[in-house]
Design an enzyme around this catalytic site. Structure first.
Site, mmCIF file in Angstrom:
data_model
loop_
_atom_site.group_PDB
_atom_site.id
_atom_site.type_symbol
_atom_site.label_atom_id
_atom_site.label_comp_id
_atom_site.label_asym_id
_atom_site.label_seq_id
_atom_site.Cartn_x
_atom_site.Cartn_y
_atom_site.Cartn_z
ATOM 1 N N GLY A 37 101.177 -57.449 -7.950
ATOM 2 C CA GLY A 37 100.428 -57.986 -7.040
ATOM 3 C C GLY A 37 100.120 -57.259 -5.726
ATOM 4 O O GLY A 37 99.009 -56.717 -5.354
ATOM 5 N N HIS A 38 101.246 -56.802 -5.136
ATOM 6 C CA HIS A 38 101.206 -55.702 -4.206
ATOM 7 C C HIS A 38 100.409 -54.627 -4.512
ATOM 8 O O HIS A 38 99.595 -54.263 -3.607
ATOM 9 C CB HIS A 38 102.613 -55.601 -3.501
ATOM 10 C CG HIS A 38 103.361 -56.706 -3.142
ATOM 11 N ND1 HIS A 38 104.495 -57.208 -3.688
ATOM 12 C CD2 HIS A 38 102.999 -57.553 -2.078
ATOM 13 C CE1 HIS A 38 104.892 -58.307 -3.142
ATOM 14 N NE2 HIS A 38 104.332 -58.642 -1.954
ATOM 15 N N ASP A 151 97.477 -66.215 -1.384
ATOM 16 C CA ASP A 151 98.068 -66.933 0.106
ATOM 17 C C ASP A 151 96.749 -67.164 0.788
ATOM 18 O O ASP A 151 96.293 -66.675 1.856
ATOM 19 C CB ASP A 151 98.940 -65.993 0.623
ATOM 20 C CG ASP A 151 100.171 -65.812 0.109
ATOM 21 O OD1 ASP A 151 100.843 -66.602 -0.095
ATOM 22 O OD2 ASP A 151 100.242 -64.795 -0.660
HETATM 23 P P1 AMP Z 1 104.346 -60.883 0.612
HETATM 24 O O1 AMP Z 1 105.147 -59.590 0.443
HETATM 25 O O2 AMP Z 1 104.531 -62.048 -0.253
HETATM 26 O O3 AMP Z 1 104.054 -61.456 2.096
HETATM 27 O O4 AMP Z 1 102.916 -60.652 0.100
HETATM 28 C C1 AMP Z 1 102.046 -59.380 0.651
HETATM 29 C C2 AMP Z 1 100.781 -59.387 0.329
HETATM 30 O O5 AMP Z 1 100.426 -59.330 -0.912
HETATM 31 C C3 AMP Z 1 99.896 -60.713 0.886
HETATM 32 O O6 AMP Z 1 98.642 -60.505 1.380
HETATM 33 C C4 AMP Z 1 99.920 -61.611 -0.491
HETATM 34 O O7 AMP Z 1 98.895 -62.402 -0.533
HETATM 35 C C5 AMP Z 1 99.820 -60.561 -1.504
HETATM 36 N N1 AMP Z 1 100.115 -61.041 -2.719
HETATM 37 C C6 AMP Z 1 101.305 -61.376 -3.012
HETATM 38 N N2 AMP Z 1 101.250 -62.003 -4.446
HETATM 39 C C7 AMP Z 1 100.165 -61.532 -4.738
HETATM 40 C C8 AMP Z 1 99.584 -61.640 -6.209
HETATM 41 N N3 AMP Z 1 100.400 -62.350 -7.116
HETATM 42 N N4 AMP Z 1 98.336 -61.397 -6.401
HETATM 43 C C9 AMP Z 1 97.578 -60.725 -5.033
HETATM 44 N N5 AMP Z 1 98.249 -60.443 -3.956
HETATM 45 C C10 AMP Z 1 99.334 -61.024 -3.832
#
Ligand code: AMP
Length: 252
Positions: A37-38, A151
């Site tokens: 995702g990241h 999110d």
């Molecule tokens: P986090 O590390 O979980 O805070 O996420 C960092 C960024 O990656 C945020 O903008 C999240 O929305 C995005 N993100 C996390 N999981 C996903 C996913 N499955 N698909 C797309 N973006 C994601």
């Protein structure tokens, strides 16, 4: 080569030089434990910008639950390998004292959307999130900053903060990346057992099926989820559930 920068001052000096050279900059803020995702956000950044900066910072001010903060997965060595593979130019890796010189006495307070949905169950979460995002945007001054639509409330709040404070960066939303089962990729998934992971894939299936919100809620409960909320925001249906002590969110 991914260059690791720890100090905000050092990052600012590099950014200032890149701007002089006329380079466009993409920022991908994360809390690490990186997954596909990241990676999709990084890919989008690389398509549009000359330079991509990923930040990794597990921001304590957005955790309203100490146990959640302590259990948040940390996988820096693997993250570095993923950043190298993804051809990311810079990893910005600050620590608390460098990124909070004010010890969190200055905060971004949004008083409408941030109190609903996730905000109703995680008091202070969005204040911490918006404050760290503003700091990162100020340090990196990106042409584009990338946020996952997984999110959705976070993305919405950041976009509205951009408008409220005339922040020049473009805020880009990237579609949710999923496992083949439909489960939205999340760093917190690593805390699920194999059987819970299979169960968690039902969240997306239930969200998508042609039933009413109330019926979906009942189905989630029957499957063993504790439902925090299931509500519409804009044209999206947002959900937050708990499964074996792990909080999962998704939307369609
Ligand atoms: P986090 O590390 O979980 O805070 O996420 C960092 C960024 O990656 C945020 O903008 C999240 O929305 C995005 N993100 C996390 N999981 C996903 C996913 N499955 N698909 C797309 N973006 C994601």
């Amino acid at each position: 080569m991914t260059t690791v920068i720890k100090s905000p001052g050092h990052m600012q000096a590099i950014i200032s030089q890149l701007k002089k050279e006329g380079k466009t900059i993409g920022l991908v803020p994360t809390m690490g434990a990186l997954h596909a995702g990241h990676q999709k956000l990084m890919e989008e950044s690389r398509k549009t910008n000359k330079i991509t900066v990923v930040s990794i910072y597990v921001n304590p001010t957005q955790f309203n639950n100490l146990e959640d903060l302590e259990k948040y997965p940390k996988t820096l060595d693997e993250d570095l390998r993923l950043l190298e593979r993804s051809n990311v130019d810079f990893l910005f890796l600050p620590d608390y004292s460098s990124i909070y010189p004010d010890a969190f006495t200055y905060k971004i307070l949004e008083t409408h959307l941030s109190e609903k949905y996730c905000g109703a169950f995680r008091p202070g979460h969005f204040t911490g999130m918006l404050t760290i995002v503003l700091k990162l945007l100020n340090i990196v001054q990106p042409t584009h900053a990338y946020f996952g639509l997984k999110d959705y409330q976070q993305y919405s709040l950041v976009k509205k903060m951009k408008e409220a404070f005339f922040i020049p960066s473009h805020i880009v939303g990237v579609e949710t990346q999923r496992e083949p089962s439909g489960l939205a990729l999340s760093s917190r998934n690593t805390r699920l057992s194999e059987s819970d992971r299979i169960k968690a894939s039902k969240i997306f299936q239930i969200l998508k099926d042609e039933t009413s919100i109330e019926q979906k809620k009942q189905k989630l409960i029957q499957e063993g989820f504790e439902v925090e909320y299931l509500e519409k925001l804009d044209d999206r249906l947002l959900v937050a559930v708990w499964l074996s002590g792990v909080r999962l969110i998704d939307n369609v």
